[in-house]
Design an enzyme around this catalytic site. Sequence first.
Site, PDB file in Angstrom:
ATOM      1  N   ARG A 112     -14.599   0.399   8.978  1.00  0.00           N
ATOM      2  CA  ARG A 112     -14.480   1.584   8.132  1.00  0.00           C
ATOM      3  C   ARG A 112     -15.689   2.469   8.438  1.00  0.00           C
ATOM      4  NH1 ARG A 112     -10.360  -0.767   7.399  1.00  0.00           N
ATOM      5  NH2 ARG A 112      -9.209  -1.119   5.459  1.00  0.00           N
ATOM      6  N   ARG A 143     -13.138  -2.109  -4.571  1.00  0.00           N
ATOM      7  CA  ARG A 143     -13.450  -1.466  -3.300  1.00  0.00           C
ATOM      8  C   ARG A 143     -14.668  -2.140  -2.688  1.00  0.00           C
ATOM      9  NH1 ARG A 143     -12.317   5.012  -4.056  1.00  0.00           N
ATOM     10  NH2 ARG A 143     -12.647   4.716  -6.273  1.00  0.00           N
ATOM     11  N   TYR A 171       0.832   4.223  -2.583  1.00  0.00           N
ATOM     12  CA  TYR A 171      -0.285   5.166  -2.432  1.00  0.00           C
ATOM     13  C   TYR A 171      -0.092   6.010  -1.165  1.00  0.00           C
ATOM     14  CZ  TYR A 171      -5.214   6.686  -2.136  1.00  0.00           C
ATOM     15  OH  TYR A 171      -6.385   7.415  -2.076  1.00  0.00           O
ATOM     16  N   ARG A 190       0.826  -1.218   0.000  1.00  0.00           N
ATOM     17  CA  ARG A 190       0.000   0.000   0.000  1.00  0.00           C
ATOM     18  C   ARG A 190       0.856   1.263   0.000  1.00  0.00           C
ATOM     19  NH1 ARG A 190      -5.448  -1.911   2.149  1.00  0.00           N
ATOM     20  NH2 ARG A 190      -6.175   0.215   2.271  1.00  0.00           N
ATOM     21  N   GLY A 201       3.103   8.089  -1.267  1.00  0.00           N
ATOM     22  CA  GLY A 201       2.951   9.091  -2.336  1.00  0.00           C
ATOM     23  C   GLY A 201       2.096  10.250  -1.848  1.00  0.00           C
ATOM     24  N   PRO A 241      -5.774  -1.793   7.078  1.00  0.00           N
ATOM     25  CA  PRO A 241      -6.005  -1.221   8.408  1.00  0.00           C
ATOM     26  C   PRO A 241      -7.153  -1.930   9.143  1.00  0.00           C
ATOM     27  CG  PRO A 241      -5.751   0.516   6.778  1.00  0.00           C
ATOM     28  CD  PRO A 241      -5.842  -0.778   6.025  1.00  0.00           C
ATOM     29  N   SER A 286     -18.472  -1.130  -3.873  1.00  0.00           N
ATOM     30  CA  SER A 286     -18.813  -1.564  -5.234  1.00  0.00           C
ATOM     31  C   SER A 286     -18.819  -3.091  -5.314  1.00  0.00           C
ATOM     32  CB  SER A 286     -17.845  -0.956  -6.252  1.00  0.00           C
ATOM     33  OG  SER A 286     -16.535  -0.944  -5.754  1.00  0.00           O
TER      34      SER A 286
HETATM   35  P1  NAD Z   1     -10.831   7.365  -9.308  1.00  0.00           P
HETATM   36  O1  NAD Z   1      -9.837   6.290  -9.585  1.00  0.00           O
HETATM   37  O2  NAD Z   1     -12.238   7.146  -9.750  1.00  0.00           O
HETATM   38  O3  NAD Z   1     -10.351   8.760  -9.926  1.00  0.00           O
HETATM   39  C1  NAD Z   1      -9.014   9.095 -10.129  1.00  0.00           C
HETATM   40  C2  NAD Z   1      -8.905   9.773 -11.492  1.00  0.00           C
HETATM   41  O4  NAD Z   1      -7.527  10.156 -11.694  1.00  0.00           O
HETATM   42  C3  NAD Z   1      -9.286   8.854 -12.651  1.00  0.00           C
HETATM   43  O5  NAD Z   1     -10.143   9.521 -13.532  1.00  0.00           O
HETATM   44  C4  NAD Z   1      -7.953   8.525 -13.303  1.00  0.00           C
HETATM   45  O6  NAD Z   1      -8.068   8.201 -14.677  1.00  0.00           O
HETATM   46  C5  NAD Z   1      -7.165   9.798 -13.038  1.00  0.00           C
HETATM   47  N1  NAD Z   1      -5.715   9.618 -13.068  1.00  0.00           N
HETATM   48  C6  NAD Z   1      -4.962   8.645 -12.480  1.00  0.00           C
HETATM   49  N2  NAD Z   1      -3.668   8.854 -12.728  1.00  0.00           N
HETATM   50  C7  NAD Z   1      -3.579   9.994 -13.491  1.00  0.00           C
HETATM   51  C8  NAD Z   1      -2.505  10.713 -14.068  1.00  0.00           C
HETATM   52  N3  NAD Z   1      -1.238  10.318 -13.913  1.00  0.00           N
HETATM   53  N4  NAD Z   1      -2.799  11.821 -14.790  1.00  0.00           N
HETATM   54  C9  NAD Z   1      -4.081  12.237 -14.953  1.00  0.00           C
HETATM   55  N5  NAD Z   1      -5.130  11.584 -14.436  1.00  0.00           N
HETATM   56  C10 NAD Z   1      -4.880  10.479 -13.710  1.00  0.00           C
HETATM   57  O7  NAD Z   1     -10.778   7.636  -7.744  1.00  0.00           O
HETATM   58  P2  NAD Z   1     -11.656   8.592  -6.817  1.00  0.00           P
HETATM   59  O8  NAD Z   1     -12.285   7.739  -5.795  1.00  0.00           O
HETATM   60  O9  NAD Z   1     -12.491   9.476  -7.642  1.00  0.00           O
HETATM   61  O10 NAD Z   1     -10.507   9.434  -6.084  1.00  0.00           O
HETATM   62  C11 NAD Z   1     -10.188  10.765  -6.459  1.00  0.00           C
HETATM   63  C12 NAD Z   1      -9.115  11.304  -5.517  1.00  0.00           C
HETATM   64  O11 NAD Z   1      -9.607  11.255  -4.163  1.00  0.00           O
HETATM   65  C13 NAD Z   1      -7.830  10.495  -5.533  1.00  0.00           C
HETATM   66  O12 NAD Z   1      -6.742  11.365  -5.438  1.00  0.00           O
HETATM   67  C14 NAD Z   1      -7.923   9.645  -4.295  1.00  0.00           C
HETATM   68  O13 NAD Z   1      -6.657   9.321  -3.789  1.00  0.00           O
HETATM   69  C15 NAD Z   1      -8.695  10.557  -3.349  1.00  0.00           C
HETATM   70  N6  NAD Z   1      -9.392   9.780  -2.312  1.00  0.00           N
HETATM   71  C16 NAD Z   1     -10.534   9.086  -2.607  1.00  0.00           C
HETATM   72  C17 NAD Z   1     -11.163   8.343  -1.604  1.00  0.00           C
HETATM   73  C18 NAD Z   1     -12.433   7.574  -1.855  1.00  0.00           C
HETATM   74  O14 NAD Z   1     -12.966   6.961  -0.927  1.00  0.00           O
HETATM   75  N7  NAD Z   1     -13.013   7.591  -3.037  1.00  0.00           N
HETATM   76  C19 NAD Z   1     -10.614   8.298  -0.320  1.00  0.00           C
HETATM   77  C20 NAD Z   1      -9.441   8.997  -0.074  1.00  0.00           C
HETATM   78  C21 NAD Z   1      -8.851   9.744  -1.074  1.00  0.00           C
HETATM   79  N1  UDP Z   2     -12.998  -5.798   1.673  1.00  0.00           N
HETATM   80  C1  UDP Z   2     -13.737  -6.965   1.830  1.00  0.00           C
HETATM   81  N2  UDP Z   2     -14.260  -7.549   0.717  1.00  0.00           N
HETATM   82  C2  UDP Z   2     -14.126  -7.012  -0.531  1.00  0.00           C
HETATM   83  C3  UDP Z   2     -13.404  -5.811  -0.683  1.00  0.00           C
HETATM   84  C4  UDP Z   2     -12.848  -5.230   0.439  1.00  0.00           C
HETATM   85  O1  UDP Z   2     -13.891  -7.475   2.942  1.00  0.00           O
HETATM   86  O2  UDP Z   2     -14.661  -7.616  -1.482  1.00  0.00           O
HETATM   87  C5  UDP Z   2     -12.442  -5.141   2.881  1.00  0.00           C
HETATM   88  C6  UDP Z   2     -10.974  -4.746   2.765  1.00  0.00           C
HETATM   89  O3  UDP Z   2     -10.130  -5.819   3.135  1.00  0.00           O
HETATM   90  C7  UDP Z   2     -10.913  -3.608   3.756  1.00  0.00           C
HETATM   91  C8  UDP Z   2     -12.283  -2.954   3.641  1.00  0.00           C
HETATM   92  O4  UDP Z   2     -13.141  -3.918   3.048  1.00  0.00           O
HETATM   93  O5  UDP Z   2     -10.757  -4.090   5.067  1.00  0.00           O
HETATM   94  C9  UDP Z   2     -12.288  -1.682   2.778  1.00  0.00           C
HETATM   95  O6  UDP Z   2     -11.648  -1.975   1.565  1.00  0.00           O
HETATM   96  P1  UDP Z   2     -11.520  -0.942   0.353  1.00  0.00           P
HETATM   97  O7  UDP Z   2     -10.615  -1.590  -0.656  1.00  0.00           O
HETATM   98  O8  UDP Z   2     -12.873  -0.529  -0.088  1.00  0.00           O
HETATM   99  O9  UDP Z   2     -10.856   0.358   0.971  1.00  0.00           O
HETATM  100  P2  UDP Z   2      -9.639   0.654   1.967  1.00  0.00           P
HETATM  101  O10 UDP Z   2      -9.037  -0.643   2.473  1.00  0.00           O
HETATM  102  O11 UDP Z   2      -8.699   1.432   1.154  1.00  0.00           O
HETATM  103  O12 UDP Z   2     -10.298   1.400   3.051  1.00  0.00           O
END
Ligand code: NAD
Ligand code: UDP
Length: 324
Positions: free
Chosen positions: A211, A186, A145, A142, A148, A276, A189
């Site tokens: 979570r 995720r 990510y 992980r 980064g 986590p 979904s």
């Molecule tokens: P997502 O994967 O749907 O969206 C990310 C977008 O970034 C995509 O459209 C992808 O094509 C684009 N992308 C990836 N690499 C790229 C690059 N090098 N140049 C240009 N575009 C690029 O994810 P999301 O859930 O919409 O997340 C959006 C942001 O929010 C991310 O930075 C993610 O880390 C942050 N975030 C999301 C969550 C969540 O629960 N959804 C939680 C924490 C942080």
């Molecule tokens: N998880 C699960 N079944 C799945 C997908 C995820 O039990 O089919 C668990 C995963 O191990 C984690 C939690 O659900 O403990 C959330 O996972 P997700 O990948 O959505 O996000 P993150 O771990 O980044 O919070």
Amino acid sequence: MGKRILVTGGAGFLGSHLCERLLAQGNDVLCVDNYFTGTKQNLAACLDNPRFELMRHDVTFPLYVEVDEIYNLACPASPIHYQHDPVQTTKTSVHGAINMLGLAKRTRAKIFQASTSEVYGDPTVHPQVESYRGNVNPLGPRACYDEGKRCAETLFFDYWRQHKLRIKVARIFNTYGPRMHPNDGRVVSNFIVQALKDEDITIYGDGMQTRAFCYVDDLIEGWLRLMDDTPDDFTGPVNLGNPVEMPIRHLAETVIKIVGGKSKLVQARPLPIDDPLQRCPDITLARDKLEWEPKVPLEQGLKKTVEYFDGLLRSNREISRVGR
Ligand code: NAD
Ligand code: UDP
């Protein structure tokens, strides 16, 4: 008057919702995306708007445009996507931040960073407060990510100190809603798609890891307040998420209740490495500075998300029937 706003990663799940909200406010929106996980379909509601522009671009390369504000979202967010090409993931967060901060410096734009609860790693402080420095494994799967995103935060605060940029850093906790990628692995979904197909619900580990899930509309409202309604000296980082914590098992049971059908919970595999065990935001700071807290209850948000995936699965079936 509307602003000129750049959204990186705007074709993704969260980005597409943000673009819609910014256009509805009367802004000009420039969306850049390399379509790694995002799609043009996500932006269907924006494409015909004359105030909207879409550009294929990878943020690891410099970008020269004139804007007033930047939302830097580009980065794959789901573990299977960000672990697919971990080197590119780190480059996207780090080089992407450098390029967007450079752009903000030249144009004097205000800049938002989509940071994450993953900066806390597998937390030993619970619920997580912004002052907690985290427990991240820098060597694990992980890390591309987590580290980064941590480095991106460092860069944001160095540009703020050194170049007096106006920065806004949000630490986002698990967010769900329509336009999540159906194959992103995720948990929300996965469980919804499995329930809609009457397949087993895949619990990783014993399902007692926790979570806290925030509906997308609530999250975007928090972002807009952070950018629009806080003074420039409020930089964050600020946690944005729903402080209603639950075991993953409980999420699975709720999804089955909403969808109906015959799915059963199965312990599909051990907990992934560095997954986590507990996560929940302390949102005291967001309540105080943004007067923000999530409004959409889990069942209501899940129902809307289920409707979205149901429509998607039906239209995919139509497409495959046509293809045959
Ligand atoms: P997502 O994967 O749907 O969206 C990310 C977008 O970034 C995509 O459209 C992808 O094509 C684009 N992308 C990836 N690499 C790229 C690059 N090098 N140049 C240009 N575009 C690029 O994810 P999301 O859930 O919409 O997340 C959006 C942001 O929010 C991310 O930075 C993610 O880390 C942050 N975030 C999301 C969550 C969540 O629960 N959804 C939680 C924490 C942080
Ligand atoms: N998880 C699960 N079944 C799945 C997908 C995820 O039990 O089919 C668990 C995963 O191990 C984690 C939690 O659900 O403990 C959330 O996972 P997700 O990948 O959505 O996000 P993150 O771990 O980044 O919070």
